[in-house]
Design an enzyme around this catalytic site. Sequence first.
Site, PDB file in Angstrom:
ATOM      1  N   SER A   6      58.317  45.171  20.080  1.00 49.52           N
ATOM      2  CA  SER A   6      59.504  45.928  20.442  1.00 49.52           C
ATOM      3  C   SER A   6      59.804  45.714  21.913  1.00 49.52           C
ATOM      4  CB  SER A   6      59.308  47.425  20.161  1.00 49.52           C
ATOM      5  OG  SER A   6      60.509  48.130  20.406  1.00 49.52           O
ATOM      6  N   GLU A   7      61.084  45.531  22.229  1.00 49.09           N
ATOM      7  CA  GLU A   7      61.476  45.163  23.587  1.00 49.09           C
ATOM      8  C   GLU A   7      61.122  46.208  24.635  1.00 49.09           C
ATOM      9  OE1 GLU A   7      66.190  46.135  23.498  1.00 49.09           O
ATOM     10  OE2 GLU A   7      65.370  44.910  21.883  1.00 49.09           O
ATOM     11  N   ASN A   8      60.895  47.459  24.209  1.00 47.92           N
ATOM     12  CA  ASN A   8      60.550  48.498  25.181  1.00 47.92           C
ATOM     13  C   ASN A   8      59.065  48.508  25.535  1.00 47.92           C
ATOM     14  OD1 ASN A   8      60.559  49.445  22.366  1.00 47.92           O
ATOM     15  ND2 ASN A   8      59.749  51.343  23.197  1.00 47.92           N
TER      16      ASN A   8
END
Length: 463
Positions: free
Chosen positions: A293-295
């Site tokens: 996930s990009e976060n």
Amino acid sequence: MTINKIYDSPAAAVADVPDGSSVSIAGFGMTHSFPTSLTVALREQGARRLCIVANSLGTGDYRSNTLIENHQVNRLIVSFSARAGEAKSAAEQQIEAGEITVELVPQGTLVERLRAGGAGIGAFFTRTGVGTAIAEGKEVRTIDGVDHILEYGLKVDYALIRAARADRFGNLQFTGVGRNFMPAFAKGAKVTVAEVDEIVDGTLDPEAIGVPGVFVDRVVRRTVEVPHDFPAPRAGRGADSARTYHGKPALTRRQMAELAAGLVPDGSYMNLGLGIPTLISNYVEGRDIVLHSENGVLGYGMIATREDYDPEVYNAGGQYVHLRPGASFFESVTSFEMVRGGRVGFVALGGFQVDGQANLANWSTPDMIGGGIGGAMDLVAGDTTVMVLMTHCDSAGRPKLVKDCDFPLTGLACVNIVVTDLGVLRWDGTRFALEYIAPGFTAEEVAALTELELDTSQVQWQS
């Protein structure tokens, strides 16, 4: 003199922010990881003509959008100025009225620009955004046979960030995905102010420090308590909702996600973007697929329930998720390195349109003021297989598989697989081939609901 960066209150920590300042404010999605106490203090302090640098503006009285509602902002440098399907925000209203100017920046480029600004690097070339509106007016250079655009380092006057705990030296420690934007934002500011849940008596374990104190100028304990919001699906967009075509129900969003998961081989690393793709995480249990996930999390799984969730562990859609064995946390710069560097083999994204040249449009529609680029442009810029999950037609019955995208592009010739509620289509280098058809439908019906000339001779299975 003994170093002590602790301030008595959020108000004291932002008291000297003058009118006309540039202020980066960290925070993810609508509610997560925002420095709420500092934002409220800055609202009460009243500085005007601010330039806000942020991924997203959040919502409610405690996040960046409150400064806009208080008419303290005249410029935005953000990844999200609007979100599809949401009511028009104060930011959109003021942009439309000419009170605020906005520069939209892909999420990975934003953190890289702040990191570069703090590292004394004037500019860099990136593949992200090539061929899109983001590239307009920017220098393009071909490197190793691939076009790159020039992006400049970004330095701001103040950064407001959040961490779990700090010591008097300004060292910061994070929990869960809480570090996401914090290191890059801290490095890109002349003055960095950190809001923390706890200030330790003594020092932090050197092995546990996520941002060294040299990048932090002020530390303050959090004073504003904001309850955790548990995201709920918007009306009509639940996982079990389904559109109807020719009087027949199509696949539900849940079924689309399960279908997409089955297209990914074991041993893969896979990024899940916003919208329908987030549901894929419910269908990797027991399989050797590692979700990214990009976060800032690698190795998560099923979406958590209201009765069983960790508020510090959430995905790109802001949904709380469970971790799987071997999981790790990291900052956003590292997260996008994994994708652009080719380490993540599959990317699943939502879409507004995919066209006959395998171009993708997924960040803005004609009724949006600005848009929500997020990390999508970065995610399609890497050497990865891009899978788009979207309904076959929009709510007005218009095809989403079009001859040419007329919405702003996310990426050129980047789509490999499309999963709709009517079937699976795979790009063969010249056109899309239909390889799966939803139960109750024919290839002819699926093709008729697109603007494309599909290859319908390659259908492999139908449930």
